[in-house]
Enzyme design. Structure first.
Site, PDB file in Angstrom:
ATOM      1  CD  GLU A 130      -7.153  -0.793  -4.078  1.00 41.13           C
ATOM      2  OE1 GLU A 130      -8.345  -0.644  -3.779  1.00 41.13           O
ATOM      3  OE2 GLU A 130      -6.369   0.166  -4.229  1.00 41.13           O
ATOM      4  CG  HIS A 135      -8.776   2.660  -9.696  1.00 42.38           C
ATOM      5  ND1 HIS A 135      -7.460   2.979  -9.890  1.00 42.38           N
ATOM      6  CD2 HIS A 135      -9.088   3.143  -8.466  1.00 42.38           C
ATOM      7  CE1 HIS A 135      -6.978   3.600  -8.831  1.00 42.38           C
ATOM      8  NE2 HIS A 135      -7.972   3.707  -7.950  1.00 42.38           N
TER       9      HIS A 135
END
Length: 390
Positions: free
Chosen positions: A32, A256
């Site tokens: 990402e 995360h």
């Protein structure tokens, strides 16, 4: 790290770069990193610690995958999954980034040819009504096949990334059973971090708390998987996760938690030949379960293809009727135009728009049906081979 949208993106990228310099890992796999400028900034900052790096480009906005390594990267390969969500689901956006698996091949010092993979699978979004499960299973299957066919020249295979699946989900069991990969969390001699190894936790200020209501401790969807081939062995000595805010800061690195593994690679005896799979007796059941879910997705895709095709035919008929009425008026067959000109033109543009949209959807779902059908056939062949194996 979506440019202009993600909160405090540049600050977090700087924090990640500072931490990677301090920790001194051998290999770093990031997901990402949607902005290539962020990768370039990290590359400059990490040049002294990680002289070798690569950014994998795919899709409209990029795969978001990049790798930093202390060891030379000998070659790279990017494989983009054949199914990756729906282009009309703009609020999710998985289709536009072209979810992929990036493979950098390297050599760990002078020991083992190393095959490492950085990847991300399609997000789940809603566990109760997971419309993307068939696509994610196709991705897991293609990933497993990709590993089996690219790992023949390697001694060690490492896989790291956001698989968007819980450890007990059929996709994870299929991937591990078909490739023989081992879960670092399950194999680690020592673990330190979030309870149960969770990597998406409610305490993180960047997570959507409503999605984690059924899971008060969080979920584990980020993994480091590994296996040794031929004469090598790999053991996970330690596994860690980050636990919230970055040291001395009020924000975490990401939504995360990061996963960090210490792996011990050792040569044993003479090469014994490549082992590309395992004889897991439960593998046939896993493949059967995955094939069933893919079949459900196939029937849904066939229904969507039929609906979009029917809509395209109806829009085409409406255009033909309008064309016939217009020609009749021009030929003097009617005393006056059946509709006011403005309404007639608006209806024609609407029908044309519906025709173009429905045709595009029909073509997309036709390709989706082909990919799901192909995966179902492959799983059936594998299932038959597993059942016939002594």
């Amino acid at each position: 790290a979506i440019r202009y949208l993600s909160k405090r993106r540049q600050e977090r990228v700087r924090l990640i770069g500072d931490t990677l310099c301090q920790e001194g890992f051998d290999l770093v796999l990031l997901q990402e990193v949607w902005s290539e400028q962020d990768y370039s900034d990290l590359k400059v900052k990490l040049a002294s610690c990680y002289p070798f790096s690569h950014y994998f480009r795919s899709g409209v906005i990029g795969s978001g995958l990049c790798v930093f390594s202390r060891f030379p990267i000998l070659d790279t390969l990017l494989y983009q999954y054949s199914l990756n969500g729906y282009p009309y689901m703009l609020q999710h956006g998985d289709w536009f980034c072209g979810k992929s698996v990036g493979l950098p091949g390297s050599r760990a010092g002078v020991t083992a040819p190393l095959l490492s993979l950085s990847l991300q699978l399609h997000a789940e979004y809603c566990r109760d009504k997971d419309a993307y499960l068939p696509h994610r299973l196709v991705q897991a299957w293609e990933l497993a096949q990709f590993i089996r066919h690219t790992s023949k020249a390697a001694d060690v295979v490492l896989l790291g990334g956001d698989l968007n699946m819980h450890p007990e989900d059929v996709g994870i069991r299929l991937l591990r059973g078909w490739t023989g990969l081992r879960d670092a969390f399950a194999e680690a001699t020592h673990f330190e971090g979030c309870k149960n190894g969770c990597t998406l936790v409610p305490d993180n200020c960047f997570t959507d708390k409503s999605e984690l209501l059924p899971f008060p401790l969080g979920i584990r969807i980020d993994y480091i998987l590994y296996k040794a081939i031929s004469s090598f062995t790999v053991k996970c000595e330690e596994l860690k996760t980050t636990t919230g805010p970055a040291p001395g800061m009020a924000i975490p690195f990401s939504d995360h938690e990061a996963v960090m593994a210490t792996l011990h690679i050792q040569r044993q005896g003479q090469p014994a030949g490549a082992t590309l799979g395992t004889a897991d007796p439960a593998l046939a059941d896993v493949v059967t379960e995955a094939r069933t879910e893919v079949g459900v997705g196939l029937r849904a895709a066939q229904q969507q293809r039929y609906s979009s095709g029917r809509m395209a035919v109806l829009a085409l008929l409406l255009l033909l009727l309008q064309a016939a009425a217009a020609l009749g008026t021009l030929a003097g067959l009617g005393t006056e135009q059946p509709f006011p000109k403005l309404s007639f033109c608006l209806l024609a543009f609407l029908a044309l728009g519906v025709l173009v949209l429905a045709t595009g959807l029909h073509l997309f779902h036709t390709m989706e049906v082909k990919m799901l059908h192909s995966t179902e056939d492959q799983m059936w062949m594998v299932l038959r081979a597993l059942q016939e194996r002594p």
